[in-house]
Write a protein that holds these residues in place. Sequence first.
Motif, PDB file in Angstrom:
ATOM      1  N   TRP A  23     -17.727 -41.348 -56.656  1.00  0.00           N
ATOM      2  CA  TRP A  23     -17.726 -40.131 -57.174  1.00  0.00           C
ATOM      3  C   TRP A  23     -19.178 -39.620 -57.762  1.00  0.00           C
ATOM      4  CZ3 TRP A  23     -18.750 -38.217 -62.506  1.00  0.00           C
ATOM      5  CH2 TRP A  23     -18.103 -36.992 -62.805  1.00  0.00           C
ATOM      6  N   MET A  64     -14.617 -42.336 -48.724  1.00  0.00           N
ATOM      7  CA  MET A  64     -14.501 -40.794 -49.168  1.00  0.00           C
ATOM      8  C   MET A  64     -15.646 -40.663 -50.450  1.00  0.00           C
ATOM      9  SD  MET A  64     -11.231 -39.169 -50.915  1.00  0.00           S
ATOM     10  CE  MET A  64     -10.317 -39.402 -49.356  1.00  0.00           C
ATOM     11  N   LEU A  66     -16.091 -38.119 -53.968  1.00  0.00           N
ATOM     12  CA  LEU A  66     -15.549 -37.150 -54.673  1.00  0.00           C
ATOM     13  C   LEU A  66     -16.829 -36.408 -55.223  1.00  0.00           C
ATOM     14  CD1 LEU A  66     -12.757 -39.561 -56.332  1.00  0.00           C
ATOM     15  CD2 LEU A  66     -12.604 -38.246 -54.215  1.00  0.00           C
ATOM     16  N   ALA A  87     -14.831 -39.075 -45.480  1.00  0.00           N
ATOM     17  CA  ALA A  87     -14.311 -37.754 -45.968  1.00  0.00           C
ATOM     18  C   ALA A  87     -15.090 -37.259 -47.248  1.00  0.00           C
ATOM     19  CB  ALA A  87     -12.847 -38.184 -46.401  1.00  0.00           C
ATOM     20  N   ILE A  89     -14.460 -34.745 -50.832  1.00  0.00           N
ATOM     21  CA  ILE A  89     -13.311 -34.366 -51.604  1.00  0.00           C
ATOM     22  C   ILE A  89     -13.918 -33.433 -52.855  1.00  0.00           C
ATOM     23  CG2 ILE A  89     -10.975 -34.501 -52.853  1.00  0.00           C
ATOM     24  CD1 ILE A  89     -10.731 -34.808 -49.789  1.00  0.00           C
ATOM     25  N   VAL A  91     -13.560 -32.288 -56.469  1.00  0.00           N
ATOM     26  CA  VAL A  91     -12.724 -32.439 -57.462  1.00  0.00           C
ATOM     27  C   VAL A  91     -13.057 -31.867 -58.905  1.00  0.00           C
ATOM     28  CG1 VAL A  91     -11.937 -34.899 -56.299  1.00  0.00           C
ATOM     29  CG2 VAL A  91     -13.644 -34.589 -58.013  1.00  0.00           C
ATOM     30  N   CYS A  98      -8.021 -31.057 -57.490  1.00  0.00           N
ATOM     31  CA  CYS A  98      -8.477 -31.325 -56.005  1.00  0.00           C
ATOM     32  C   CYS A  98      -8.480 -30.024 -55.528  1.00  0.00           C
ATOM     33  CB  CYS A  98      -7.484 -32.098 -55.199  1.00  0.00           C
ATOM     34  SG  CYS A  98      -8.059 -32.371 -53.598  1.00  0.00           S
ATOM     35  N   THR A 100     -10.268 -29.188 -52.328  1.00  0.00           N
ATOM     36  CA  THR A 100     -10.773 -28.886 -51.005  1.00  0.00           C
ATOM     37  C   THR A 100      -9.994 -27.837 -50.481  1.00  0.00           C
ATOM     38  OG1 THR A 100      -8.813 -30.249 -50.220  1.00  0.00           O
ATOM     39  CG2 THR A 100     -10.776 -31.475 -50.482  1.00  0.00           C
TER      40      THR A 100
END
Length: 295
Positions: A23, A64, A66, A87, A89, A91, A98, A100
């Motif tokens: 994150w 991923m 964030l 990935a 994303i 946030v 979320c 995206t």
Amino acid sequence: MLKGRLGLETARVPHADRHGLLWLSRGALTVRDGTLRFLRKADADDQSPLEAGEYGIPFQSLSMILLGPGSTVSHDALRLLARHGTALIAVGEDGVRCYTAPQIGPDTSEVARRQMRAWSDADGERIEVARRMYALRLGEVLPKRNLDALRGIEGARMKRTYRLVAERFGIDWLGRRYDRSNPLAADLPNQAINHASVAVTSAAAIAVTAIGAIPQLGFIHEHSGEAFVLDVADLFRDTILLPAAFKSARAVSNNPTLNIERVTRRTTGDMLRSERVIPKMIERIKGLFPDDSAA
């Protein structure tokens, strides 16, 4: 091309061996010297434990990222993450939202459902869709109903197609040769085919996504996560991919100071635009899964 150039790295860590999520917030996610970096800004109101500074991000070992509020991301960062299957994303604060961007495409699943019905009928409609694909490429409906037999016929004809298109552009064609572990070892025509293939496949991915089809459910290609994308791209191998590749190889042969990747990418892009390939791909997909209720 330079070894390790951004977007050409091939190492991928399986997701089962990665370390999950990271994150980040209030900073800039970008790329410098081929490395993903996060420039963290000082913020008096920020409660994040990450101090201000610049951090190298081990993106290959993450599943991923964030990206929280107050952050930006560069095009190169997106390209690098996509190349390695990491990935990204967007946030909200503390991950409670979320943001995206929604997938482009229609607000209906009709094409996907027709594709699924055809694909699930392994001994009937699935092979018929494959035959229609080969008919679009070869100009005739092949009599065989066995997929391996169809592939054999197509393979034999493609050898002749490679030779004829190469002759048209004055290319000495020695056959399709490609070593995945050492792509730069290939001759110019084979390198050009590789680069043109990436461009046409990208166009097919846009078409498949735009119409709402399922990329994984291919009818000729079977095991790839983008099997149907590869099916659609192959429909334009004879008319777009090979002419663009051999035209580019001819240009670089005449002027060795040119970069084969750059020339092929631009040549293919010009053909994709001038020939309106993506709209044609969409129409081809519709033709493969006709709406019987509209008849």
